[in-house]
Write a protein that holds these residues in place. Structure first.
Motif, PDB file in Angstrom:
ATOM      1  N   ARG A 130      53.603  38.447  11.034  1.00 36.11           N
ATOM      2  CA  ARG A 130      53.049  37.081  10.956  1.00 36.11           C
ATOM      3  C   ARG A 130      53.672  36.172  12.008  1.00 36.11           C
ATOM      4  NH1 ARG A 130      53.932  37.161   4.650  1.00 36.11           N
ATOM      5  NH2 ARG A 130      56.004  37.298   5.514  1.00 36.11           N
ATOM      6  N   ASP A 131      54.972  36.306  12.231  1.00 40.09           N
ATOM      7  CA  ASP A 131      55.665  35.450  13.200  1.00 40.09           C
ATOM      8  C   ASP A 131      55.338  35.815  14.650  1.00 40.09           C
ATOM      9  OD1 ASP A 131      56.922  34.224  11.030  1.00 40.09           O
ATOM     10  OD2 ASP A 131      58.647  35.569  11.134  1.00 40.09           O
ATOM     11  N   TYR A 132      55.063  37.090  14.900  1.00 42.70           N
ATOM     12  CA  TYR A 132      54.864  37.575  16.262  1.00 42.70           C
ATOM     13  C   TYR A 132      53.423  37.976  16.561  1.00 42.70           C
ATOM     14  CZ  TYR A 132      59.949  37.801  16.542  1.00 42.70           C
ATOM     15  OH  TYR A 132      61.277  37.480  16.557  1.00 42.70           O
ATOM     16  N   LYS A 133      52.484  37.627  15.696  1.00 42.04           N
ATOM     17  CA  LYS A 133      51.121  38.122  15.834  1.00 42.04           C
ATOM     18  C   LYS A 133      50.481  37.770  17.181  1.00 42.04           C
ATOM     19  CE  LYS A 133      48.812  34.468  13.182  1.00 42.04           C
ATOM     20  NZ  LYS A 133      48.794  33.562  14.281  1.00 42.04           N
ATOM     21  N   ASP A 134      50.659  36.545  17.661  1.00 35.59           N
ATOM     22  CA  ASP A 134      50.053  36.172  18.936  1.00 35.59           C
ATOM     23  C   ASP A 134      50.621  37.009  20.084  1.00 35.59           C
ATOM     24  OD1 ASP A 134      48.536  34.299  17.607  1.00 35.59           O
ATOM     25  OD2 ASP A 134      49.777  32.596  18.185  1.00 35.59           O
TER      26      ASP A 134
END
Length: 189
Positions: A130-134
């Motif tokens: 979720r924190d690194y999705k981009d």
């Protein structure tokens, strides 16, 4: 595990003997012998039938639903499987962990990808998606676009785990979705 005939297993809680239930419904464990000797087991009459052998352990996971440009869930197996492969690979690289520390699966009932920690109890790696999705999405797109194969190869999607699922690997379908996702993050004027 439902046994060889899909009827589960007969299990003796006294001696531990387990046998696959026969398809004809006959009880083979009547007057069975102990698992550790040739003596008749004291547990005869207490045998449990149609037991399913299962395992369960707690772990961390994140579920990802994939939609197209009309907000319709994508259920195409090749798209979902290819995205699962590249998401796990890129998340592992970003976190600096062994790629065997997270895995993925497809939930066909809900048309989603779930990424999970392979460690029993979880290590919290998968939830960092979720924190690194981009970053994962951007790196996955660049990685897949750098390959020139027609569908999948050992440079992009095929490895020891995915070699058994080659018919579910398609680099171009994953690229198409990743490009759509990248466009959706751009603010329109």
């Amino acid at each position: 595990n439902a046994g060889a005939n899909g009827r589960g297993y007969a299990y003796c809680p006294y001696c531990g003997r387990v046998e696959s239930e026969p398809s004809d419904g006959q009880n083979l464990m009547d007057a069975h012998k102990r698992i550790d000797s040739d003596q008749v087991c004291d547990g005869n009459g207490h045998v449990r039938n149609n037991v399913l052998l299962v395992g369960r352990y707690q772990t961390d996971f994140v579920e990802i639903k994939i939609y197209d440009q009309t907000d319709t869930e994508i259920t195409d197996q090749a798209t979902l499987y290819s995205l699962g492969v590249v998401f796990c690979r890129k998340l592992s690289e970003i976190l600096g962990i062994n790629d065997g520390e997270i895995g993925f699966g497809l939930n066909n009932d809900f048309g989603s990808i779930f990424i999970y920690d392979t460690a029993i109890g979880g290590a919290g790696y998968s939830t960092l998606f979720r924190d690194y999705k981009d970053i994962v999405f951007d790196e996955a797109l660049n990685f897949l676009k750098s390959c020139s194969c027609n569908c999948a190869c050992t440079k992009c999607l095929i490895d020891r785990q995915t070699q058994w699922h080659i018919d579910n690997l398609d680099r171009n379908k994953a690229i198409a979705w990743l490009e759509l996702e990248a466009q959706s993050r751009q603010a329109s004027p």
